[in-house]
Design a protein around this motif. Structure first.
Motif, PDB file in Angstrom:
ATOM      1  N   ARG A 203     -78.746 -33.385 -33.224  1.00 33.69           N
ATOM      2  CA  ARG A 203     -80.001 -33.901 -32.695  1.00 33.69           C
ATOM      3  C   ARG A 203     -80.136 -35.380 -33.029  1.00 33.69           C
ATOM      4  O   ARG A 203     -79.594 -35.878 -34.003  1.00 33.69           O
ATOM      5  CB  ARG A 203     -81.178 -33.111 -33.268  1.00 33.69           C
ATOM      6  CG  ARG A 203     -81.227 -31.676 -32.751  1.00 33.69           C
ATOM      7  CD  ARG A 203     -82.434 -30.967 -33.333  1.00 33.69           C
ATOM      8  NE  ARG A 203     -82.306 -30.763 -34.769  1.00 33.69           N
ATOM      9  CZ  ARG A 203     -81.671 -29.737 -35.295  1.00 33.69           C
ATOM     10  NH1 ARG A 203     -81.100 -28.849 -34.521  1.00 33.69           N
ATOM     11  NH2 ARG A 203     -81.616 -29.594 -36.613  1.00 33.69           N
TER      12      ARG A 203
ATOM     13  N   PRO B  52     -79.322 -24.831 -30.756  1.00 31.38           N
ATOM     14  CA  PRO B  52     -80.167 -25.461 -29.731  1.00 31.38           C
ATOM     15  C   PRO B  52     -80.800 -24.419 -28.828  1.00 31.38           C
ATOM     16  O   PRO B  52     -80.481 -23.213 -28.895  1.00 31.38           O
ATOM     17  CB  PRO B  52     -79.173 -26.340 -28.956  1.00 31.38           C
ATOM     18  CG  PRO B  52     -77.855 -25.647 -29.127  1.00 31.38           C
ATOM     19  CD  PRO B  52     -77.885 -25.029 -30.486  1.00 31.38           C
TER      20      PRO B  52
ATOM     21  N   CYS C 187     -67.809 -22.553 -25.838  1.00 33.65           N
ATOM     22  CA  CYS C 187     -66.939 -23.004 -26.922  1.00 33.65           C
ATOM     23  C   CYS C 187     -66.256 -21.820 -27.606  1.00 33.65           C
ATOM     24  O   CYS C 187     -65.042 -21.846 -27.859  1.00 33.65           O
ATOM     25  CB  CYS C 187     -67.754 -23.811 -27.925  1.00 33.65           C
ATOM     26  SG  CYS C 187     -66.780 -24.588 -29.228  1.00 33.65           S
TER      27      CYS C 187
ATOM     28  N   GLU D 100     -71.068 -30.198 -33.680  1.00 37.71           N
ATOM     29  CA  GLU D 100     -71.876 -31.282 -33.126  1.00 37.71           C
ATOM     30  C   GLU D 100     -73.010 -30.753 -32.262  1.00 37.71           C
ATOM     31  O   GLU D 100     -74.093 -31.332 -32.228  1.00 37.71           O
ATOM     32  CB  GLU D 100     -70.981 -32.212 -32.302  1.00 37.71           C
ATOM     33  CG  GLU D 100     -70.033 -33.036 -33.143  1.00 37.71           C
ATOM     34  CD  GLU D 100     -69.084 -33.848 -32.285  1.00 37.71           C
ATOM     35  OE1 GLU D 100     -69.112 -33.659 -31.037  1.00 37.71           O
ATOM     36  OE2 GLU D 100     -68.313 -34.645 -32.841  1.00 37.71           O
ATOM     37  N   MET D 101     -72.774 -29.642 -31.570  1.00 42.12           N
ATOM     38  CA  MET D 101     -73.825 -29.085 -30.719  1.00 42.12           C
ATOM     39  C   MET D 101     -74.914 -28.391 -31.525  1.00 42.12           C
ATOM     40  O   MET D 101     -76.037 -28.236 -31.054  1.00 42.12           O
ATOM     41  CB  MET D 101     -73.220 -28.111 -29.700  1.00 42.12           C
ATOM     42  CG  MET D 101     -72.469 -28.807 -28.572  1.00 42.12           C
ATOM     43  SD  MET D 101     -71.875 -27.666 -27.311  1.00 42.12           S
ATOM     44  CE  MET D 101     -70.512 -26.910 -28.160  1.00 42.12           C
ATOM     45  N   THR D 102     -74.599 -27.975 -32.749  1.00 46.94           N
ATOM     46  CA  THR D 102     -75.602 -27.277 -33.556  1.00 46.94           C
ATOM     47  C   THR D 102     -76.451 -28.235 -34.381  1.00 46.94           C
ATOM     48  O   THR D 102     -77.634 -27.966 -34.625  1.00 46.94           O
ATOM     49  CB  THR D 102     -74.925 -26.269 -34.496  1.00 46.94           C
ATOM     50  OG1 THR D 102     -73.911 -26.943 -35.250  1.00 46.94           O
ATOM     51  CG2 THR D 102     -74.317 -25.132 -33.704  1.00 46.94           C
TER      52      THR D 102
ATOM     53  N   SER E 162     -66.679 -29.543 -31.873  1.00 43.78           N
ATOM     54  CA  SER E 162     -67.647 -29.482 -30.770  1.00 43.78           C
ATOM     55  C   SER E 162     -68.786 -28.534 -31.099  1.00 43.78           C
ATOM     56  O   SER E 162     -69.965 -28.841 -30.850  1.00 43.78           O
ATOM     57  CB  SER E 162     -66.948 -29.033 -29.482  1.00 43.78           C
ATOM     58  OG  SER E 162     -65.934 -29.942 -29.115  1.00 43.78           O
TER      59      SER E 162
ATOM     60  N   PRO F  51     -73.457 -23.791 -23.857  1.00 46.16           N
ATOM     61  CA  PRO F  51     -72.288 -24.561 -24.329  1.00 46.16           C
ATOM     62  C   PRO F  51     -71.614 -23.943 -25.548  1.00 46.16           C
ATOM     63  O   PRO F  51     -70.388 -23.985 -25.670  1.00 46.16           O
ATOM     64  CB  PRO F  51     -72.888 -25.935 -24.657  1.00 46.16           C
ATOM     65  CG  PRO F  51     -74.134 -26.027 -23.844  1.00 46.16           C
ATOM     66  CD  PRO F  51     -74.666 -24.641 -23.791  1.00 46.16           C
ATOM     67  N   LEU F  52     -72.418 -23.356 -26.434  1.00 44.37           N
ATOM     68  CA  LEU F  52     -71.824 -22.716 -27.609  1.00 44.37           C
ATOM     69  C   LEU F  52     -71.039 -21.470 -27.208  1.00 44.37           C
ATOM     70  O   LEU F  52     -69.976 -21.184 -27.778  1.00 44.37           O
ATOM     71  CB  LEU F  52     -72.921 -22.345 -28.603  1.00 44.37           C
ATOM     72  CG  LEU F  52     -73.753 -23.510 -29.159  1.00 44.37           C
ATOM     73  CD1 LEU F  52     -74.800 -22.984 -30.121  1.00 44.37           C
ATOM     74  CD2 LEU F  52     -72.852 -24.520 -29.845  1.00 44.37           C
TER      75      LEU F  52
END
Length: 702
Positions: free
Chosen positions: A427, A484, A493, A422-424, A419, A489-490
């Motif tokens: 894009r 981001p 996490c 994917e968030m980093t 997760s 969210p990070l």
């Protein structure tokens, strides 16, 4: 006393009235009760009682008239004493006498203009419930409670219901008034129980003559009706910092359960919460109630166990609010020879008798560490404390905890890393077909001139594989560039990852406390028969469960949603350390294969991430990776490097699979069909050649 003389009774009445006029609250209550027994059952001298009642009733009406002229001001201080005495006394008189009955009214019974005493006094008591002086309000509330014992229909009305519910639920309400409401309800239930016992004794005498169909005692179920109106507020009022309030709530709950007024399942979570109270008397009584409920209704305790644990955490947050440390889930040892005990230890003792209920309870606790639930870290620490110090009796209990910690970390840890990644770098770009394509796949648009007449050239121009260095995901600067705009969210996490680290420290603590070896943990399977792990276990003297990393994070408080460069770098560093720890766990498969060739006495290496996490056990890590527990070195890397083979098929890609940074999509090339027949013939020829040797099986060649 049988057949007392009239002179004795008259003297007794006179003495009771004199004591009521001169003495304090305790004496007044006893005297009015005694006077009620004498007058109602023997003398019927209601005129004497009515005269005494009028003296105090007139005082209340006079003071109300004075205050109504200037509601914003207070009455003179010298009037407060007689007003409080009057409010208290008239309530007691209405509890033991019915002044609206024809016998009590006497000559005024036929007067059409008279005002009902019950209604007039009720209005006066409600008026002084709004008075600014708390002592006056307290006496008005006490008188109102006494009056409602006889006139129970008032408790069903809107006015009393609003007053009681407000006082029970308002956090800013006075403790004195809150306790008085609970005492009013407690006294009502006690009197109702006495009345029911008396009715039962009378019915036993007349049961042979009366017809059950003709009986219609409406008041028999009135206590249940009243309690159902106030039960929710009574239970919620227990979550309070005052021991006095919590004790009053427990006394009411005891009466409700003993009389069977409501179903006990809705009270179970609050009893579990009460079992963690700081007062020994409260804990003892609540434990008794839990034990009785479990005997009558097996399974009810386990069904509401998690709700009770969560409620106990809310209570401990209020009780431990003055401590500088975060809320902990264990009680310090009473003596030097005793060890810490879990606050919810008795709850575990109740559900431990059934293997199914015990395991369901443990799994429910571990489920709270799931990142999807977003359980606060303070609550996770509280749950971990309880899991660390539950009174385990046989080997199956702590081994079951350790096994499912491994399962949880194997699945959740990989999910968290995926997760975060994917968030980093997740894009989106858009290809010519209008479909979104993630840049994490390594596909970016190219700006070169394209020959649109060539479909293959057009496709390759739109989708150009970009090879990313495998070490980019381990480089802080590269990850910082990919962060981001919204870091929340990070942060969530990484906060969830603290739950995994907390469970790793918990696992090591349980292993050390019960002396389990790595081989014992590896061999354990929950599917084994119950008798295999019935051997009893005992605790060893180890350090207090103290996960230092978690405690330090909690002391820092909630992170800000807007981070500076330093905080962002620290966040990325946390991710890399957690990733290294998870990768070291995944590499345990290879280390297990090498264990057979490792010289005796040697220990496997430990990654820096593991060393940092397990330094929390007591804060000392030797240069060779050995952790010192107490005064002896203990190898803890093998336990944390345990692979969970049963969950490999369900896990997201981790380990070496996660190190792959790019998945390049290339056009499929049609391959020539393989000549399977020829290959098959070759294998047959080879086998024939092999069969010509002396070691062939004649049956196979045949």
């Amino acid at each position: 006393m049988e057949h007392p003389s009239e002179t004795f009774l008259a003297q007794l009445e006179e003495n009771m009235i004199r004591l009521i006029l001169r003495h304090g609250m305790t004496v007044i209550q006893s005297c009015v009760s005694c006077l009620g027994a004498v007058v109602n059952n023997v003398t019927r001298n209601y005129k004497l009682v009515r005269d005494c009642f009028e003296k105090y009733f007139v005082v209340i009406q006079k003071r109300r008239a004075e205050h109504e002229q200037d509601p914003g001001s207070l009455l003179p201080v010298q009037h407060h004493a007689i007003l409080k005495r009057s409010l208290f006394t008239v309530g007691l008189f209405c509890r033991y006498f019915d002044f609206d009955s024809p016998e009590a009214l006497g000559d005024d019974a036929d007067n059409p203009t008279r005002i009902a005493v019950k209604e007039k006094l009720f209005e006066d008591l409600l008026y002084f419930m709004r008075y600014k002086n708390e002592d006056v309000r307290h006496m008005a509330l006490t008188g109102l409670g006494s009056m409602c014992i006889r006139h129970y229909d008032l408790m069903l009305g809107r006015e009393v219901k609003e007053i009681y519910n407000t006082l029970l639920t308002d956090e800013k309400c006075s403790i004195t008034l809150k306790c008085q409401v609970l005492k009013n309800i407690q006294t009502y239930l006690q009197e109702e129980e006495i009345r029911m016992i008396k009715q039962d004794s009378e019915w036993s005498k007349l049961s042979k003559k009366e017809d059950l169909k003709e009986m219609g005692d409406i008041t028999s179920g009135m206590a249940s009706t009243v309690i159902q109106l106030y039960l929710k507020q009574i239970l919620e009022s227990y979550i309070h910092a005052s021991t006095q309030v919590r004790t009053c709530v427990l006394l009411v709950i005891q009466l409700i359960l003993s009389q069977g007024l409501v179903h006990p399942v809705q009270i179970v979570p609050y009893l579990i919460c009460m079992s963690t109270d700081t007062e020994q008397a409260v804990r003892t009584k609540s434990d008794q109630q839990l034990q009785e409920i479990e005997k009558k209704y097996p399974g009810f305790i386990q069904m509401k166990a998690i709700a009770g644990v969560k409620m106990s955490f809310k209570l401990q947050k209020i009780i431990q609010v003055g401590d500088s440390e975060p809320v902990r889930g264990f009680r310090p040892p009473a003596t030097a020879s005793d060890g810490p005990c879990a606050l919810n230890g008795y709850l575990y003792t109740v559900v431990r008798g059934s293997r199914q209920h015990r395991r369901a309870f443990i799994l429910s606790l571990l489920k709270q560490f799931d990142e999807q639930l977003k359980t606060p870290l303070t609550e996770l620490l509280y749950l971990a404390d309880n899991l660390a110090y539950f009174p385990y009796q046989n080997q199956d209990e702590p081994l079951f905890v350790i096994h499912h910690i491994d399962v949880f970390i194997s699945v959740t840890g990989s999910n968290l890393l995926q997760s975060f990644r994917e968030m980093t770098i997740g894009r989106k770009t858009e290809n010519t077909d209008g479909n979104e394509q993630s840049t994490s796949e390594g596909l970016v648009p190219e700006n070169k001139p394209v020959d649109t007449s060539d479909p293959l050239a057009l496709e390759m121009a739109v989708k150009v594989p970009v090879i990313v260095d495998e070490d980019d995901d381990d480089d802080i600067e590269t990850i910082l560039e990919r962060l981001p705009g919204d870091i929340t969210p990070l942060q969530e996490c990484m906060t969830a990852s603290q739950g995994c680290l907390l469970l790793l420290v918990l696992k090591q603590h349980v292993k050390d406390m019960y002396g389990f070896t790595d081989s014992k943990v590896h061999r354990y399977s929950p599917a084994e028969a119950a008798k295999v792990y019935e051997k009893s276990v005992g605790r060893k003297s180890v350090g207090v469960f103290k996960p230092k990393v978690t405690l330090e994070i909690l002391k820092q408080g909630e992170p800000s949603s807007i981070l500076a460069d330093k905080e962002k770098r620290h966040l990325v560093q946390q991710y890399l350390e957690f990733k290294e720890l998870m990768l070291s766990i995944d590499r345990a498969d290879d280390e297990d294969d090498d264990d057979a060739h490792r010289p005796a006495g040697s220990t496997p290496g430990r990654s820096p991430g593991q060393a940092k996490v397990f330094a929390d056990v007591d804060g000392r890590v030797e240069s060779d990776g050995t952790t010192i527990v107490g005064n002896s070195p203990v190898d803890i890397s093998r336990s944390t490097d345990t692979p969970i083979k049963t969950m490999q098929s369900k896990r997201k890609p981790s380990g070496e699979a996660m190190r792959s940074k790019v998945r390049v999509r290339t056009p499929k090339i049609k391959e020539k069909p393989k000549k399977k027949a020829k290959k098959k013939r070759r294998r047959i020829i080879d086998s024939d050649e092999d069969s010509s040797g002396g070691g062939s099986d004649p049956d196979f060649t045949a």
